[in-house]
Design a protein around this motif. Structure first.
Motif, short mmCIF file in Angstrom:
data_model
loop_
_atom_site.label_atom_id
_atom_site.label_comp_id
_atom_site.label_asym_id
_atom_site.label_seq_id
_atom_site.Cartn_x
_atom_site.Cartn_y
_atom_site.Cartn_z
N SER A 43 33.37 39.47 37.95
CA SER A 43 33.48 40.01 39.62
C SER A 43 34.78 39.52 39.76
O SER A 43 35.48 39.05 40.75
N ASP A 96 37.91 41.60 40.22
CA ASP A 96 39.02 42.56 41.05
C ASP A 96 39.99 43.28 39.98
O ASP A 96 40.86 42.88 40.22
N TRP A 97 39.87 43.96 39.45
CA TRP A 97 40.61 43.83 38.01
C TRP A 97 41.83 45.84 38.80
O TRP A 97 42.95 45.28 38.39
N GLU A 109 43.43 44.28 41.75
CA GLU A 109 44.12 43.20 42.03
C GLU A 109 45.04 42.36 40.72
O GLU A 109 46.68 42.68 40.66
#
Length: 264
Positions: free
Chosen positions: A221, A223-224, A226
């Motif tokens: 889960s 957010d890479w 980000e």
């Protein structure tokens, strides 16, 4: 673009032995890799054919960004004799220099039973000051890794980035820094932006895996886009080790993080 370093203990295992994994990683477009212990003293590491590994690194122009200290850092086991750690550190540095590895990853183990936490952290400072003095002039940097205790490493002393930073500040050497693992930090519920801000330029290496599950980026889960944006904003521009357990074939498992890193 960040330099990504697949962990050859976990990735490109389809290719065969470690030297063949280096070639497979290079064929997939990577110019860096990382690994665990070079001699396989500690499970789940296994022994490497070091001449063959060196040949593969040189043949492909690949950099081995990091290797683990051996034996696995564990200081509390009676009789609290640390001589084996220091003896093997010399061997590890010799191997690192032979393979062109700039970093050796160290940890805290479970610490020192019965001592107050602050005293234990100060004891780590003492041990690593001695270690840095021992390897002075080698060109190898020791990076201290805090690990999560909630899932993967129950009982470990060092589970907070801020405490690893405290130890690194105490050691006070350009040859000693912190390994920031995005996965371990996320599992511990840390605020990545705050931890990076608090660490400043002491972050000398970064690793990642998705959470939950420690699989490939995109399997959990996180957010890479980000996270790598935060990392870039912190000023870190060094390599990132891909230390995850792939649930699919290696080349496919790296696709998402390669795309994100190209834009970070």
């Amino acid at each position: 673009m960040y330099q990504l370093a697949p962990n050859i203990e976990l990735l490109f295992t389809e290719a065969g032995d470690y030297h063949d994994r280096v070639r497979a990683a290079a064929a997939a477009g990577f110019s860096s890799v990382e690994m665990w212990g070079p001699t396989g003293v500690d499970a789940p590491s296994t022994p490497k054919d070091l001449p063959a590994l060196k040949a593969a690194l040189e043949e492909t122009g690949t950099t081995l960004e990091a290797q683990l200290a051996e034996p696995r850092t564990q200081f509390m086991i009676p009789p609290w004799d640390h001589s084996e750690f220091f003896r093997k550190l010399d061997e590890g540095v010799e191997i690192a220099r032979e393979l062109g590895t700039p970093r050796i990853v160290v940890g805290s183990g479970t610490g020192f039973g019965g001592w107050k936490r602050q005293v234990q952290l100060d004891k780590l400072i003492e041990i690593y000051q001695k270690a840095i003095a021992q390897i002075d002039g080698s060109g190898v940097t020791l990076v201290l890794e805090p690990v999560n205790v909630r899932v993967d490493h129950p009982g470990s002393l060092l589970d907070r980035t801020s405490e690893a930073v405290y130890v690194a500040r105490g050691v006070d050497s350009p040859s000693f820094g912190v390994l920031y693992d995005i996965y371990h930090s996320a599992v511990e519920g840390e605020d990545m932006r705050a931890e990076l801000a608090g660490a400043g330029d002491l972050i000398r290496y970064v690793q990642l895996a998705d959470a939950p599950g420690r699989g490939e980026p995109g399997a959990g889960s996180i957010d890479w886009v980000e996270r790598l944006g935060w990392l870039r904003a912190s000023g870190y521009d060094g390599p990132i080790g891909l230390e995850y357990y792939p649930t699919i074939e290696s080349a496919a498992s790296v696709r998402h993080i390669v795309e994100v890193a190209a834009r970070a």
